[in-house]
Scaffold this motif. Structure first.
Motif, PDB file in Angstrom:
ATOM      1  N   GLN A 204       7.576   7.713  -8.672  1.00  0.00           N
ATOM      2  CA  GLN A 204       8.670   8.547  -8.190  1.00  0.00           C
ATOM      3  C   GLN A 204       9.659   7.695  -7.396  1.00  0.00           C
ATOM      4  O   GLN A 204       9.307   6.640  -6.835  1.00  0.00           O
ATOM      5  CB  GLN A 204       8.134   9.673  -7.307  1.00  0.00           C
ATOM      6  N   VAL A 205      10.896   8.202  -7.309  1.00  0.00           N
ATOM      7  CA  VAL A 205      11.948   7.456  -6.598  1.00  0.00           C
ATOM      8  C   VAL A 205      11.586   7.268  -5.119  1.00  0.00           C
ATOM      9  O   VAL A 205      11.740   6.180  -4.554  1.00  0.00           O
ATOM     10  CB  VAL A 205      13.314   8.182  -6.721  1.00  0.00           C
ATOM     11  N   GLY A 206      11.089   8.336  -4.486  1.00  0.00           N
ATOM     12  CA  GLY A 206      10.710   8.256  -3.071  1.00  0.00           C
ATOM     13  C   GLY A 206       9.613   7.230  -2.840  1.00  0.00           C
ATOM     14  O   GLY A 206       9.620   6.491  -1.852  1.00  0.00           O
ATOM     15  N   ASP A 207       8.640   7.186  -3.779  1.00  0.00           N
ATOM     16  CA  ASP A 207       7.545   6.228  -3.645  1.00  0.00           C
ATOM     17  C   ASP A 207       8.049   4.793  -3.780  1.00  0.00           C
ATOM     18  O   ASP A 207       7.565   3.887  -3.116  1.00  0.00           O
ATOM     19  CB  ASP A 207       6.475   6.503  -4.708  1.00  0.00           C
ATOM     20  N   MET A 208       9.038   4.609  -4.676  1.00  0.00           N
ATOM     21  CA  MET A 208       9.593   3.267  -4.832  1.00  0.00           C
ATOM     22  C   MET A 208      10.342   2.837  -3.566  1.00  0.00           C
ATOM     23  O   MET A 208      10.248   1.682  -3.123  1.00  0.00           O
ATOM     24  CB  MET A 208      10.543   3.206  -6.019  1.00  0.00           C
ATOM     25  N   MET A 209      11.071   3.774  -2.938  1.00  0.00           N
ATOM     26  CA  MET A 209      11.771   3.458  -1.692  1.00  0.00           C
ATOM     27  C   MET A 209      10.763   3.083  -0.594  1.00  0.00           C
ATOM     28  O   MET A 209      10.972   2.129   0.171  1.00  0.00           O
ATOM     29  CB  MET A 209      12.619   4.655  -1.254  1.00  0.00           C
ATOM     30  N   ALA A 210       9.667   3.836  -0.533  1.00  0.00           N
ATOM     31  CA  ALA A 210       8.625   3.529   0.446  1.00  0.00           C
ATOM     32  C   ALA A 210       7.989   2.171   0.139  1.00  0.00           C
ATOM     33  O   ALA A 210       7.700   1.382   1.040  1.00  0.00           O
ATOM     34  CB  ALA A 210       7.558   4.627   0.434  1.00  0.00           C
ATOM     35  N   PHE A 211       7.790   1.910  -1.167  1.00  0.00           N
ATOM     36  CA  PHE A 211       7.180   0.644  -1.584  1.00  0.00           C
ATOM     37  C   PHE A 211       8.051  -0.544  -1.144  1.00  0.00           C
ATOM     38  O   PHE A 211       7.543  -1.557  -0.679  1.00  0.00           O
ATOM     39  CB  PHE A 211       6.988   0.630  -3.109  1.00  0.00           C
ATOM     40  N   ILE A 212       9.383  -0.365  -1.307  1.00  0.00           N
ATOM     41  CA  ILE A 212      10.303  -1.442  -0.886  1.00  0.00           C
ATOM     42  C   ILE A 212      10.171  -1.680   0.631  1.00  0.00           C
ATOM     43  O   ILE A 212      10.150  -2.819   1.097  1.00  0.00           O
ATOM     44  CB  ILE A 212      11.756  -1.098  -1.262  1.00  0.00           C
ATOM     45  N   GLN A 213      10.070  -0.582   1.400  1.00  0.00           N
ATOM     46  CA  GLN A 213       9.918  -0.709   2.851  1.00  0.00           C
ATOM     47  C   GLN A 213       8.623  -1.435   3.205  1.00  0.00           C
ATOM     48  O   GLN A 213       8.605  -2.310   4.079  1.00  0.00           O
ATOM     49  CB  GLN A 213       9.915   0.689   3.488  1.00  0.00           C
ATOM     50  N   TYR A 214       7.550  -1.076   2.498  1.00  0.00           N
ATOM     51  CA  TYR A 214       6.265  -1.735   2.769  1.00  0.00           C
ATOM     52  C   TYR A 214       6.321  -3.213   2.381  1.00  0.00           C
ATOM     53  O   TYR A 214       5.758  -4.069   3.065  1.00  0.00           O
ATOM     54  CB  TYR A 214       5.126  -1.028   2.024  1.00  0.00           C
ATOM     55  N   ALA A 215       7.017  -3.501   1.286  1.00  0.00           N
ATOM     56  CA  ALA A 215       7.169  -4.904   0.867  1.00  0.00           C
ATOM     57  C   ALA A 215       7.883  -5.707   1.946  1.00  0.00           C
ATOM     58  O   ALA A 215       7.495  -6.837   2.272  1.00  0.00           O
ATOM     59  CB  ALA A 215       7.932  -4.983  -0.454  1.00  0.00           C
ATOM     60  N   MET A 216       8.942  -5.099   2.528  1.00  0.00           N
ATOM     61  CA  MET A 216       9.682  -5.773   3.596  1.00  0.00           C
ATOM     62  C   MET A 216       8.805  -5.960   4.843  1.00  0.00           C
ATOM     63  O   MET A 216       8.848  -6.994   5.505  1.00  0.00           O
ATOM     64  CB  MET A 216      10.941  -4.967   3.952  1.00  0.00           C
ATOM     65  N   GLN A 217       8.016  -4.913   5.163  1.00  0.00           N
ATOM     66  CA  GLN A 217       7.127  -5.013   6.326  1.00  0.00           C
ATOM     67  C   GLN A 217       6.085  -6.118   6.142  1.00  0.00           C
ATOM     68  O   GLN A 217       5.785  -6.871   7.074  1.00  0.00           O
ATOM     69  CB  GLN A 217       6.429  -3.667   6.570  1.00  0.00           C
ATOM     70  N   ILE A 218       5.552  -6.206   4.923  1.00  0.00           N
ATOM     71  CA  ILE A 218       4.558  -7.249   4.637  1.00  0.00           C
ATOM     72  C   ILE A 218       5.180  -8.631   4.777  1.00  0.00           C
ATOM     73  O   ILE A 218       4.630  -9.522   5.435  1.00  0.00           O
ATOM     74  CB  ILE A 218       3.971  -7.060   3.214  1.00  0.00           C
ATOM     75  N   MET A 219       6.362  -8.807   4.172  1.00  0.00           N
ATOM     76  CA  MET A 219       7.017 -10.114   4.209  1.00  0.00           C
ATOM     77  C   MET A 219       7.475 -10.470   5.625  1.00  0.00           C
ATOM     78  O   MET A 219       7.351 -11.611   6.068  1.00  0.00           O
ATOM     79  CB  MET A 219       8.217 -10.137   3.246  1.00  0.00           C
ATOM     80  N   PHE A 220       7.981  -9.464   6.354  1.00  0.00           N
ATOM     81  CA  PHE A 220       8.431  -9.732   7.726  1.00  0.00           C
ATOM     82  C   PHE A 220       7.248 -10.012   8.660  1.00  0.00           C
ATOM     83  O   PHE A 220       7.389 -10.745   9.648  1.00  0.00           O
ATOM     84  CB  PHE A 220       9.271  -8.569   8.258  1.00  0.00           C
ATOM     85  N   SER A 221       6.097  -9.428   8.352  1.00  0.00           N
ATOM     86  CA  SER A 221       4.915  -9.758   9.161  1.00  0.00           C
ATOM     87  C   SER A 221       4.555 -11.233   8.987  1.00  0.00           C
ATOM     88  O   SER A 221       4.141 -11.898   9.945  1.00  0.00           O
ATOM     89  CB  SER A 221       3.727  -8.864   8.771  1.00  0.00           C
ATOM     90  N   PHE A 222       4.766 -11.749   7.764  1.00  0.00           N
ATOM     91  CA  PHE A 222       4.546 -13.185   7.552  1.00  0.00           C
ATOM     92  C   PHE A 222       5.622 -14.011   8.254  1.00  0.00           C
ATOM     93  O   PHE A 222       5.356 -15.104   8.746  1.00  0.00           O
ATOM     94  CB  PHE A 222       4.513 -13.498   6.054  1.00  0.00           C
TER      95      PHE A 222
END
Length: 575
Positions: free
Chosen positions: A268-286
């Motif tokens: 779903q579109v909402g899930d993809m938006m959330a996925f992008i946010q989680y991807a950014m959080q993961i990368m920014f944690s690194f």
């Protein structure tokens, strides 16, 4: 850094609060993308305004809680770091106060200053970063991966490529930069040393027209620090572009493959938006971890240097079974004392034996390098002897506590040292309980009263750093007054009359004679006129006693003494 963790015990409760707050903040950060996904999937897609408003309110509350936790955690964390730094500085200073002169020589004054200031700042900054990232970064990374996998497990395979690549890049840059961080602290030590020597020795530098030479020395040390800092900063500056490339490529891959899965109906579109946010959080944690790892090498180098001082065992320590002083106050006796400086091939003193009694003046004379000042420094136990014993009031000085031993001694060093403050403060340094009358009396005996009262503010006149606003002779007289106000059992004068003219020297010695008649007086001197009235004169040559007696006895029997006397006295005075 791990060696310093034990000193964090007093702040353990505050650290736990900080960790808990950052834990709550991380959970809030992880929850927000899920709420956003729900708004898109269940609110916007279904045109449910009530759901949008209710979920939006929840998001605002979560965001507010997130912000409050961050503010409180940062405030408490900063307090912990500052108090920790204060504790380390106090511990280093207290430790240094117990060092022997040899340990000071080994560490170096400039290095001690760097360790107490810059090194502790580096550790403080890392501590703040660790408290913030220790929970946040791992939780954001692990939680982000779990929640991203919950949204779309196949899409998380992108992280299987990007995360190992990111770790490899960070590792390469850290390995290249690590040696430079240690080098920076050493270069900073050198710069401090050159600066300190240049400022304290400015008079000598100007007198010998060496200003340009000292400027060149400073510039060389400054350039070395600059070049090393630039090198490590260039290395670390290259890390961020690589990380941003990986971050942006990862984001692009998520959007690309996410769009394909949305098109196929798997996401779903909402899930993809959330996925992008989680991807950014993961990368920014690194990214946050990388920032912390950039700070770790330099802070680790600083922590090692701090630990070296804190772990250093003082060579001179009080005996576990300290004894009380004997009955005879002020009695000093050397018994077959031999002493060598660390690393020296030959002993500085060999089989020294003599005694000094209350009511007597014992003088020590000899050529340059004969061991006079070395002998004097053994009495207050600035160094420990190799063999033999030094008795103070009939008790071995090593069996007395250092505090008790030094409380018996009024020590006037060869190089007069004054402290920033008033003249009164400097004299009272010998006895904090001394009254103003006692301070005045000590200054009169030391022949300092006249020049003090001639100054604008008298005893309240301020002494500049290092006593730079008084002459060498005035410094010596103030140092003597400082010893006199102590009223000790033993007076030790280490060539303390050398900067005085003969008239002042004679007046001072005459005044001292009545003032110190109940105490033991030990004088090191270069002038025959200063020692000729002593009850006992000890002649040193190459670390050995080559003569002992009165002035007249030594003139008749000791060639070394006779040679010194002949160089200073006329034939009539020698007769």
């Amino acid at each position: 850094m791990t060696k310093l963790i034990k000193y964090l015990k007093p702040f353990l409760f505050s650290i736990v609060i900080v960790i808990v707050l950052f834990f709550i903040q991380s959970l809030a950060e992880l929850y927000l993308p899920t709420l956003m996904s729900d708004i898109v999937n269940n609110g916007i897609a279904k045109s449910d305004n009530t759901y949008i408003l209710n979920t939006g309110k929840t998001m605002i509350l979560v965001a507010l809680g997130d912000g409050i936790c961050v503010i409180i955690a940062n405030f408490i964390g900063s307090q912990v770091a500052i108090k920790f730094g204060k504790r380390l500085r106090s511990m280093i200073f207290t430790k240094a106060e117990n060092f022997s002169l040899h340990e000071f020589d080994k560490v170096g004054t400039a290095s001690m200053i760097t360790r107490t200031t810059n090194d502790i700042v580096q550790v403080q900054q890392l501590l703040v970063m660790i408290m913030r990232m220790m929970i946040s970064a791992p939780l954001m990374c692990i939680g982000g991966i779990i929640l991203a996998a919950h949204k779309d497990a196949k899409l998380t395979l992108i992280f299987a490529v990007s995360l190992p690549l990111l770790i490899i890049v960070i590792g390469i840059f850290l390995l290249k930069g690590l040696p430079y961080f240690t080098a920076i602290q050493k270069k900073l030590d050198k710069l401090n040393l050159v600066t300190r020597e240049g400022l304290t020795g400015i008079r000598v530098i100007r007198a010998f027209n060496n200003i340009n030479k000292e400027k060149k020395k400073f510039n060389n040390a400054n350039i070395e620090l600059r070049d090393t800092s630039l090198t490590v900063n260039r290395i670390m500056a290259g890390l961020m572009p690589f990380m941003m490339v990986i971050l942006n490529v990862t984001q692009l891959a998520v959007i690309w493959f996410g769009a394909i899965r949305i098109d196929s109906g798997s996401l779903q579109v909402g899930d993809m938006m959330a996925f992008i946010q989680y991807a950014m959080q993961i990368m920014f944690s690194f990214l946050m971890l990388a920032m912390m790892f950039i700070m770790i090498p330099r802070a680790e180098a600083s922590a090692v240097r701090i630990s070296e001082v804190l772990d250093m065992k003082p060579e001179i320590v009080d005996s576990k079974n300290t004894k009380n002083s004997g009955a005879e106050r002020g009695y000093i006796e050397f018994k077959d004392v031999t002493f060598s400086y660390p690393g020296a091939e030959q002993p500085a003193l060999n089989n020294i034996s003599f005694s000094a009694k209350p009511g007597e003046i014992t003088a020590i004379i000899g050529g340059t390098g004969s061991g006079k000042s070395t002998l004097i420094n053994l009495i207050p136990r600035f160094y420990d002897i190799d063999s033999g014993s030094i008795l103070v009031d009939g008790v071995d000085s090593r069996e007395l506590s250092q505090k008790e031993l030094r409380s018996k001694i009024g020590f006037v060093p060869q190089k007069a040292v004054l402290f920033t403050g008033t003249i009164s403060d400097n004299i009272k340094f010998g006895n904090r309980e001394a009254s103003n009358d006692e301070v005045e009396h000590a200054s009169k005996v030391a022949q300092a009263y006249d020049f003090i009262t001639d100054m604008k503010d008298g005893f309240d006149s301020v002494i500049a750093q290092g006593g730079s606003n008084v002459s060498g002779g005035q410094k010596q007289r103030l140092s003597i007054a400082r010893a006199l106000v102590r009223r000790p059992e033993v007076y030790v004068f280490d060539d303390s009359f050398s900067a005085l003219d003969f008239k002042t020297d004679a007046k001072l010695r005459a005044a001292l004679k009545s003032e110190t008649k109940q105490s033991t007086v030990i004088i090191v001197a270069q002038r025959i006129s200063t020692v000729m009235e002593a009850d006992r004169i000890i002649v040193l040559d190459e670390g050995r006693i080559v003569g002992m007696g009165t002035h007249r006895e030594l003139l008749n029997s000791n060639e070394v003494y006779k040679e010194i006397a002949s160089s200073q006295l006329s034939e009539e005075e020698l007769a």
